[in-house]
Design a protein around this motif. Structure first.
Motif, PDB file in Angstrom:
ATOM      1  N   GLN A 262     -89.445 -21.168  -8.559  1.00 54.59           N
ATOM      2  CA  GLN A 262     -90.276 -19.966  -8.628  1.00 54.59           C
ATOM      3  C   GLN A 262     -91.736 -20.235  -8.294  1.00 54.59           C
ATOM      4  O   GLN A 262     -92.366 -21.113  -8.879  1.00 54.59           O
ATOM      5  CB  GLN A 262     -90.232 -19.405 -10.052  1.00 54.59           C
TER       6      GLN A 262
ATOM      7  N   THR B 217     -87.870 -13.494 -15.326  1.00 62.21           N
ATOM      8  CA  THR B 217     -87.805 -14.050 -13.976  1.00 62.21           C
ATOM      9  C   THR B 217     -87.714 -12.939 -12.954  1.00 62.21           C
ATOM     10  O   THR B 217     -88.325 -12.999 -11.890  1.00 62.21           O
ATOM     11  CB  THR B 217     -86.610 -15.015 -13.852  1.00 62.21           C
ATOM     12  N   ARG B 218     -86.972 -11.888 -13.302  1.00 59.79           N
ATOM     13  CA  ARG B 218     -86.888 -10.779 -12.351  1.00 59.79           C
ATOM     14  C   ARG B 218     -88.259 -10.144 -12.137  1.00 59.79           C
ATOM     15  O   ARG B 218     -88.604  -9.747 -11.036  1.00 59.79           O
ATOM     16  CB  ARG B 218     -85.856  -9.746 -12.833  1.00 59.79           C
TER      17      ARG B 218
ATOM     18  N   LYS C 239     -79.696 -16.647  -7.385  1.00 57.86           N
ATOM     19  CA  LYS C 239     -80.705 -15.661  -7.787  1.00 57.86           C
ATOM     20  C   LYS C 239     -80.133 -14.512  -8.603  1.00 57.86           C
ATOM     21  O   LYS C 239     -80.816 -13.922  -9.426  1.00 57.86           O
ATOM     22  CB  LYS C 239     -81.379 -15.095  -6.536  1.00 57.86           C
ATOM     23  N   LYS C 240     -78.882 -14.210  -8.348  1.00 58.63           N
ATOM     24  CA  LYS C 240     -78.263 -13.099  -9.068  1.00 58.63           C
ATOM     25  C   LYS C 240     -78.262 -13.343 -10.578  1.00 58.63           C
ATOM     26  O   LYS C 240     -78.146 -12.421 -11.357  1.00 58.63           O
ATOM     27  CB  LYS C 240     -76.813 -12.896  -8.598  1.00 58.63           C
TER      28      LYS C 240
ATOM     29  N   ARG D 173     -90.121 -12.354  -9.849  1.00 58.84           N
ATOM     30  CA  ARG D 173     -89.660 -12.212  -8.462  1.00 58.84           C
ATOM     31  C   ARG D 173     -90.371 -11.046  -7.774  1.00 58.84           C
ATOM     32  O   ARG D 173     -90.622 -11.077  -6.580  1.00 58.84           O
ATOM     33  CB  ARG D 173     -88.138 -11.975  -8.418  1.00 58.84           C
ATOM     34  N   ARG D 174     -90.676 -10.002  -8.554  1.00 61.79           N
ATOM     35  CA  ARG D 174     -91.402  -8.865  -7.958  1.00 61.79           C
ATOM     36  C   ARG D 174     -92.817  -9.287  -7.575  1.00 61.79           C
ATOM     37  O   ARG D 174     -93.316  -8.956  -6.512  1.00 61.79           O
ATOM     38  CB  ARG D 174     -91.441  -7.685  -8.932  1.00 61.79           C
TER      39      ARG D 174
ATOM     40  N   ASP E 287     -80.758 -14.602 -12.268  1.00 56.68           N
ATOM     41  CA  ASP E 287     -82.105 -14.536 -12.856  1.00 56.68           C
ATOM     42  C   ASP E 287     -82.103 -13.596 -14.068  1.00 56.68           C
ATOM     43  O   ASP E 287     -81.443 -12.552 -14.059  1.00 56.68           O
ATOM     44  CB  ASP E 287     -83.105 -13.980 -11.824  1.00 56.68           C
TER      45      ASP E 287
END
Ligand SMILES: [Mg+2]
Length: 184
Positions: free
Chosen positions: A120, A150-151, A143-144, A154-155, A146
């Motif tokens: 990350q 963490t999500r 990644k699925k 990711r944004r 996460d």
């Protein structure tokens, strides 16, 4: 800040790293994230492949330490199962956990001898750069898998990747293009 989100290396996975070459270049200590760097969030038991990789890394002559932001029992469980020294609840991108890990290695390495690996930008890469270490970004194992925070990261990651692509296109192409491919 965006300069601190650009890694020194990008690797497809921890299995695709030229460890011997890094050793020759002077790296001696490898700090690594756990979830989605070494194993997916879903993995529930240790596997032979990673154990062998760890053995290989130690045989080359590296020290290998886990630095995880997670405070869950699974960090203790996996670190012990693979027999890897570790720091949990590391709070990356803060420096605290990384400093603790460097202390575990008795502080005997210079910063340019320490490689930090993680999946990350907002935690691993940023923390490594803030500590002035050598930074290797790896593709997330899955990644699925996460989880919540963490999500959110990711944004943020998507936002910053777009900025880096616009403002520092050469660096983006060199270090982040493959990583960013599926994100932006
Ligand atoms: Mg991770």
């Amino acid at each position: 800040m965006i300069k601190k989100l650009i890694p020194d290396y990008y690797f497809k996975s921890v299995y695709d790293i030229p460890y011997e070459q890094l050793y020759e270049q002077g790296i001696r200590l490898i700090l690594t994230d756990m979830d989605n760097t070494l194993i997916s969030y879903k993995q529930t038991s240790p596997d032979e492949k990673l154990f062998k990789l760890k053995e290989r890394i130690l045989n080359i002559g590296f020290e290998f330490i886990l630095v995880s932001n997670s405070r869950k029992k699974r960090v203790d469980y996996f670190a012990k199962a693979y027999d890897i020294p570790y720091v949990k609840f590391a709070l990356k991108p803060l420096k605290r956990g990384i400093k603790k890990a460097i202390k575990l290695a008795k502080g005997k390495y210079n910063k340019n001898e320490i490689l930090i690996l993680g999946d990350q930008l907002m935690t691993d890469t940023y923390a490594g750069k803030r500590c002035k270490l050598v930074v290797g970004l790896v593709e997330a194992v899955d990644k699925k898998t996460d989880i919540g925070p963490t999500r959110f990261n990711r944004r943020l990651e998507r936002f910053f990747l777009k900025r880096i692509k616009k403002k520092m296109p050469e660096e983006y192409d060199k270090y982040l293009k493959s990583y960013g491919e599926n994100i932006i």
